[in-house]
Design an enzyme around this catalytic site. Structure first.
Site, PDB file in Angstrom:
ATOM      1  CE  LYS A  22      -0.431   0.238   5.027  1.00 46.35           C
ATOM      2  NZ  LYS A  22      -1.317   0.455   6.175  1.00 46.35           N
ATOM      3  CE1 TYR A 244       9.844  32.686   1.061  1.00 48.50           C
ATOM      4  CE2 TYR A 244      10.427  30.340   1.013  1.00 48.50           C
ATOM      5  CZ  TYR A 244       9.909  31.460   0.387  1.00 48.50           C
ATOM      6  OH  TYR A 244       9.462  31.374  -0.909  1.00 48.50           O
TER       7      TYR A 244
END
Length: 354
Positions: A22, A244
């Site tokens: 999965k 940033y």
């Protein structure tokens, strides 16, 4: 992958391996991983949703596929020959209705909630419900499963109670049916720590990909290496802000390398000023905030770093290694989170051992 599968088989002997592929095989690529597992004798796969199973079928994967959670499109189970996990009576009746309409029979696995608190029949009702479902037209109860909530803890007392509950339910159902069921409960952690839980089949996920749920690695070899190349190297003076928010100010004249990887690639923003990568076999610190597509590294102390040099975010380079366990500890998560995230947007290359 082959190596890790051999280790698992050395523990479980002749029991069935239900390989969990999965989440795109935990970020490793479900199609390629499944193909290679099948070459090595695995005959049963497990996915979370029918969409994942459709992808495998479209690429010629013919193995048995158990769908662990999805019940949204019952037609898919019949059209693509999938095995549903039944979590409630209403779903069982819907499969029975579709089977009758098609004049077919569908094999199902029934899930018991022994203490995970997510999905499955309550233990007090599991025997009655399983026997009732087995009598529905078009339904063949083939398997029985549950899931451990804390098999990776050193204190296995709760896991022992879960297994005790499951085995009691299993014995009652099989005695009444007069035949065995494919019973499975052991996840990656239980395979390596809880021999009594191996039952008829096991569901390895994380350990297939070489990641251990424990500090001990058990000889497992990570399947995934994540690499990139330096985009540019900049010489900056002391006191220069990086990225940033100016969360990193250079404490000296520095060489800052920029790599084209960011949080959109699964390299978490939480690694800002909080991780290392490998450049020329040496560790280089992530500095400043991780951006959507770019990350900055301090390579001041690494000689002759230049554009196009290889950078390893996860894996080995030289005598050093960055592990999923290390990265997960830095941001207080688990290795599952690291490999599934870093595998999302990467271009994959596979090497087959001979």
């Amino acid at each position: 992958l082959k190596h890790n599968l051999r280790i698992i088989r050395s523990i479980i002997a002749e029991r069935t391996v239900i390989a969990v592929v999965k989440a795109d095989a935990y970020g490793h690529g479900s199609v390629e991983i499944s193909r290679n597992l099948l070459k090595d004798g695995v005959s049963v796969l497990a996915v979370a949703f029918t969409g994942e199973a459709r992808t495998l079928r479209a690429q010629g994967i013919g193995a048995s596929i158990i769908v662990l959670f999805d019940r949204s499109d019952i037609d898919d189970y019949f059209d693509y020959r999938l095995t549903p996990v039944i979590q409630d009576r209403r779903t069982a009746e819907a499969f029975s209705k579709e089977a009758r309409k098609r004049g077919e029979k569908i094999a199902v696995h029934i899930k018991v909630d022994t203490g995970m608190g997510r999905l499955g029949f309550d233990p007090s009702q599991a025997v009655t419900e399983a026997l009732s479902i087995s009598e529905l037209e078009g339904i063949e109860v083939e398997g029985l499963l549950s899931h451990f909530s804390e098999a990776d803890l050193s204190d296995r007392s709760y896991a022992v109670e879960q297994l005790k509950s499951f085995n009691s339910i299993r014995s009652s159902i099989t005695a009444r049916l007069g035949r065995p069921l494919l019973s499975h409960m052991a996840n990656s952690a239980a395979i390596f720590s809880f021999g009594d839980a191996l039952l008829d089949a096991v569901r390895p996920g994380l350990v297939l990909y070489g990641q251990s749920p424990f500090v001990e690695r058990f000889g497992l070899a990570p399947v995934m290496t994540v690499k990139t190349k330096i985009l540019t190297v900049r010489n900056v003076g002391k006191g220069a802000p990086i990225s940033y928010g100016r969360t990193f100010i250079t404490p000296r004249e520095s060489r800052i390398a920029v790599i084209p990887v960011g949080y959109a690639d699964g390299f978490s923003r939480l690694f800002s000023n909080n991780a290392e990568v490998l450049v020329k076999g040496r560790r280089a610190a992530v500095v400043g905030r991780v951006c959507m597509d770019l990350t900055m590294l301090d390579v001041t102390d690494i000689e002759n770093v230049s554009e196009e040099d290889e950078v390893v975010l996860l894996g080995r380079q030289g005598g050093n290694e960055i592990t999923a366990a290390e990265l997960s500890e830095r941001i207080h998560t688990i290795p599952y989170d690291i490999v599934t995230s870093l595998g999302m947007r990467s271009r994959r290359e596979y090497k087959t051992s001979r």
